[in-house]
Enzyme design. Structure first.
Site, mmCIF file in Angstrom:
data_model
loop_
_atom_site.group_PDB
_atom_site.id
_atom_site.type_symbol
_atom_site.label_atom_id
_atom_site.label_comp_id
_atom_site.label_asym_id
_atom_site.label_seq_id
_atom_site.Cartn_x
_atom_site.Cartn_y
_atom_site.Cartn_z
ATOM 1 N N SER A 1 58.662 69.473 -57.876
ATOM 2 C CA SER A 1 57.632 69.148 -56.897
ATOM 3 C C SER A 1 57.223 67.695 -57.080
ATOM 4 O O SER A 1 56.741 67.295 -58.145
ATOM 5 C CB SER A 1 56.412 70.049 -57.090
ATOM 6 O OG SER A 1 55.332 69.511 -56.351
ATOM 7 N N HIS B 1 60.838 69.486 -53.717
ATOM 8 C CA HIS B 1 59.738 70.251 -53.122
ATOM 9 C C HIS B 1 58.594 69.281 -52.808
ATOM 10 O O HIS B 1 58.152 68.525 -53.674
ATOM 11 C CB HIS B 1 59.303 71.309 -54.142
ATOM 12 C CG HIS B 1 58.217 72.234 -53.715
ATOM 13 N ND1 HIS B 1 58.445 73.364 -52.968
ATOM 14 C CD2 HIS B 1 56.883 72.222 -53.966
ATOM 15 C CE1 HIS B 1 57.306 74.013 -52.770
ATOM 16 N NE2 HIS B 1 56.337 73.332 -53.362
ATOM 17 N N ASP C 1 54.783 69.015 -51.527
ATOM 18 C CA ASP C 1 53.544 69.759 -51.311
ATOM 19 C C ASP C 1 52.658 69.000 -50.339
ATOM 20 O O ASP C 1 52.129 67.936 -50.660
ATOM 21 C CB ASP C 1 52.800 69.932 -52.643
ATOM 22 C CG ASP C 1 53.487 70.959 -53.525
ATOM 23 O OD1 ASP C 1 53.713 72.090 -53.056
ATOM 24 O OD2 ASP C 1 53.807 70.628 -54.686
ATOM 25 N N MET D 1 49.241 68.986 -48.516
ATOM 26 C CA MET D 1 47.908 69.600 -48.599
ATOM 27 C C MET D 1 46.940 68.849 -47.695
ATOM 28 O O MET D 1 46.950 67.613 -47.672
ATOM 29 C CB MET D 1 47.402 69.541 -50.040
ATOM 30 C CG MET D 1 48.340 70.183 -51.045
ATOM 31 S SD MET D 1 47.663 70.077 -52.708
ATOM 32 C CE MET D 1 49.006 70.804 -53.663
ATOM 33 N N HIS E 1 56.450 72.420 -48.364
ATOM 34 C CA HIS E 1 55.516 73.539 -48.568
ATOM 35 C C HIS E 1 54.186 73.135 -47.919
ATOM 36 O O HIS E 1 53.468 72.281 -48.427
ATOM 37 C CB HIS E 1 55.358 73.774 -50.088
ATOM 38 C CG HIS E 1 54.324 74.774 -50.473
ATOM 39 N ND1 HIS E 1 53.894 74.933 -51.783
ATOM 40 C CD2 HIS E 1 53.626 75.688 -49.733
ATOM 41 C CE1 HIS E 1 52.980 75.886 -51.821
ATOM 42 N NE2 HIS E 1 52.791 76.348 -50.604
ATOM 43 N N MET F 1 50.596 73.450 -47.056
ATOM 44 C CA MET F 1 49.291 74.052 -47.372
ATOM 45 C C MET F 1 48.277 73.417 -46.427
ATOM 46 O O MET F 1 47.461 72.575 -46.794
ATOM 47 C CB MET F 1 48.949 73.806 -48.849
ATOM 48 C CG MET F 1 49.787 74.655 -49.801
ATOM 49 S SD MET F 1 49.913 73.972 -51.452
ATOM 50 C CE MET F 1 51.224 72.765 -51.178
ATOM 51 N N MET G 1 53.338 82.426 -54.878
ATOM 52 C CA MET G 1 52.527 81.464 -55.635
ATOM 53 C C MET G 1 52.105 82.101 -56.955
ATOM 54 O O MET G 1 51.560 83.207 -56.974
ATOM 55 C CB MET G 1 51.277 81.054 -54.854
ATOM 56 C CG MET G 1 51.518 80.189 -53.627
ATOM 57 S SD MET G 1 52.480 78.685 -53.917
ATOM 58 C CE MET G 1 51.449 77.809 -55.107
ATOM 59 N N GLY H 1 46.883 74.006 -54.702
ATOM 60 C CA GLY H 1 45.957 72.879 -54.604
ATOM 61 C C GLY H 1 46.239 71.800 -55.636
ATOM 62 O O GLY H 1 46.071 70.616 -55.355
ATOM 63 N N PHE H 2 46.673 72.212 -56.817
ATOM 64 C CA PHE H 2 46.844 71.235 -57.894
ATOM 65 C C PHE H 2 48.031 71.611 -58.774
ATOM 66 O O PHE H 2 48.313 72.804 -58.954
ATOM 67 C CB PHE H 2 45.588 71.180 -58.772
ATOM 68 C CG PHE H 2 44.354 70.832 -57.992
ATOM 69 C CD1 PHE H 2 44.029 69.511 -57.726
ATOM 70 C CD2 PHE H 2 43.543 71.836 -57.481
ATOM 71 C CE1 PHE H 2 42.908 69.190 -56.965
ATOM 72 C CE2 PHE H 2 42.414 71.532 -56.727
ATOM 73 C CZ PHE H 2 42.099 70.197 -56.470
ATOM 74 N N GLY I 1 49.706 71.514 -62.659
ATOM 75 C CA GLY I 1 49.185 71.577 -64.023
ATOM 76 C C GLY I 1 48.325 72.792 -64.313
ATOM 77 O O GLY I 1 47.652 72.839 -65.342
ATOM 78 N N ASP J 1 56.373 79.315 -57.394
ATOM 79 C CA ASP J 1 55.750 77.987 -57.451
ATOM 80 C C ASP J 1 54.436 78.082 -58.220
ATOM 81 O O ASP J 1 53.520 78.794 -57.790
ATOM 82 C CB ASP J 1 55.490 77.512 -56.014
ATOM 83 C CG ASP J 1 54.933 76.094 -55.927
ATOM 84 O OD1 ASP J 1 54.756 75.449 -56.982
ATOM 85 O OD2 ASP J 1 54.697 75.648 -54.791
ATOM 86 N N GLY J 2 54.379 77.363 -59.345
ATOM 87 C CA GLY J 2 53.124 77.274 -60.098
ATOM 88 C C GLY J 2 53.276 77.644 -61.559
ATOM 89 O O GLY J 2 53.682 78.753 -61.891
ATOM 90 N N GLY J 3 53.001 76.646 -62.416
ATOM 91 C CA GLY J 3 52.969 76.919 -63.857
ATOM 92 C C GLY J 3 54.318 77.247 -64.469
ATOM 93 O O GLY J 3 54.373 77.920 -65.509
ATOM 94 N N SER K 1 54.430 70.021 -63.299
ATOM 95 C CA SER K 1 54.016 69.617 -64.646
ATOM 96 C C SER K 1 55.004 70.040 -65.735
ATOM 97 O O SER K 1 55.013 69.453 -66.819
ATOM 98 C CB SER K 1 52.622 70.173 -64.959
ATOM 99 O OG SER K 1 52.596 71.565 -64.766
HETATM 100 C C1 DX5 Z 1 50.469 74.040 -56.054
HETATM 101 C C2 DX5 Z 1 51.713 73.446 -55.475
HETATM 102 C C3 DX5 Z 1 52.793 73.415 -56.474
HETATM 103 C C4 DX5 Z 1 52.384 72.634 -57.668
HETATM 104 C C5 DX5 Z 1 53.217 73.007 -58.826
HETATM 105 O O1 DX5 Z 1 49.471 73.923 -55.146
HETATM 106 O O2 DX5 Z 1 52.173 74.185 -54.380
HETATM 107 O O3 DX5 Z 1 54.026 73.009 -55.930
HETATM 108 O O4 DX5 Z 1 52.398 71.289 -57.451
HETATM 109 O O5 DX5 Z 1 52.714 72.381 -59.951
HETATM 110 P P1 DX5 Z 1 52.956 72.949 -61.406
HETATM 111 O O6 DX5 Z 1 54.413 73.178 -61.580
HETATM 112 O O7 DX5 Z 1 52.406 71.882 -62.299
HETATM 113 O O8 DX5 Z 1 52.156 74.227 -61.487
HETATM 114 ZN ZN ZN Z 2 54.328 73.880 -53.739
#
Ligand code: DX5
Ligand code: ZN
Length: 228
Positions: free
Chosen positions: A13, A38, A40, A42, A71, A73, A142, A147-148, A150, A180-182, A203
């Site tokens: 991402s 990817h 993002d 937002m 993606h 959002m 998800m 949103g963020f 990390g 997607d996420g963590g 991250s």
């Molecule tokens: C979250 C995004 C993700 C995010 C992933 O809102 O859709 O794509 O940036 O970030 P990590 O891999 O750090 O969770």
């Molecule tokens: Zn994403």
């Protein structure tokens, strides 16, 4: 196709990349074997953050053959969809939660020549997609609240991956499963074992003070460990 025969795709991402050297980052990701980028997007409304718009994809598009995955959002994704398609998105995913006319929007994405994905927030059940599953090229689960980057991986995503994988074979469908996420060396193998094939990571890959090639190598190694 049984899940185990599907290629695993790593989708960095760009949200966590050093944007001042975006093109160098893309080259490093290509060299590290990543297949998708990817993006993002937002809007500060559907999620509490403002990030990349279609112009960012457009700027990078002439410089790489990597698959561009947008993606969205965005509260009203339909209003911006054409711009993302024009900018060179190869796939576009939209949230179930912000879209009362998901079926129409999925059709528009496919008519625009891109792969169409639907996204489930952590609190949204797989059942919300049941009717439209045959129309989808992929489902994005998800594993953080969007949103963020990390944030910590939410294990509640794992049963959803398993459910999607089961539904896919029961119904004889062919959609891919994205998460997607963590994503980290700990969570990525769990996600792959549960059925995920496209792994988004920010991250887990862009680690300050660490070479991208090193973190990508570690993540690939962990992913291999999760393969069934
Ligand atoms: C979250 C995004 C993700 C995010 C992933 O809102 O859709 O794509 O940036 O970030 P990590 O891999 O750090 O969770
Ligand atoms: Zn994403």
């Amino acid at each position: 196709m049984p899940a185990r025969e599907r290629e695993i795709i790593l989708a960095p991402s760009m949200i966590a990349a050093d944007w001042s050297r975006a093109l160098d980052v893309v080259r490093e990701l290509e060299a590290a074997g990543c297949q998708w980028l990817h993006f993002d997007a937002m809007d500060g409304h559907f999620v509490p953050n403002l990030t990349l718009g279609p112009m960012f994809l457009q700027a990078l598009r002439p410089h790489t053959a990597l698959h561009f995955d947008a993606h969205l959002m965005i509260s009203d994704p339909g209003a911006y969809l054409d711009e993302f398609l024009k900018a060179g998105a190869d796939s576009v995913s939209v949230h179930v939660e912000c879209q009362p006319h998901l079926h129409r929007l999925i059709g528009r994405i496919k008519d625009g020549g891109a792969l169409a994905g639907a996204v489930l927030n952590p609190a949204t059940p797989v059942a919300a997609l049941e009717t439209i599953l045959p129309e989808l090229d992929f489902v994005l689960v998800m594993s953080v609240n969007p949103g963020f980057s990390g944030q910590k991986f939410l294990p509640l995503a794992l049963p959803k991956l398993r459910e999607l994988s089961r539904l896919r074979s029961e119904l004889g469908l062919d959609f891919s499963i994205q998460i997607d996420g963590g994503m980290s060396v700990e969570s990525a193998p769990l996600a792959v074992a549960a059925g995920a094939e496209i792994l988004v990571s920010a991250s887990g890959l862009f680690v300050p003070g660490r070479e991208l090639s090193d973190s990508a190598r570690d993540l690939w190694k962990a992913i291999e460990g999760g393969k069934r």
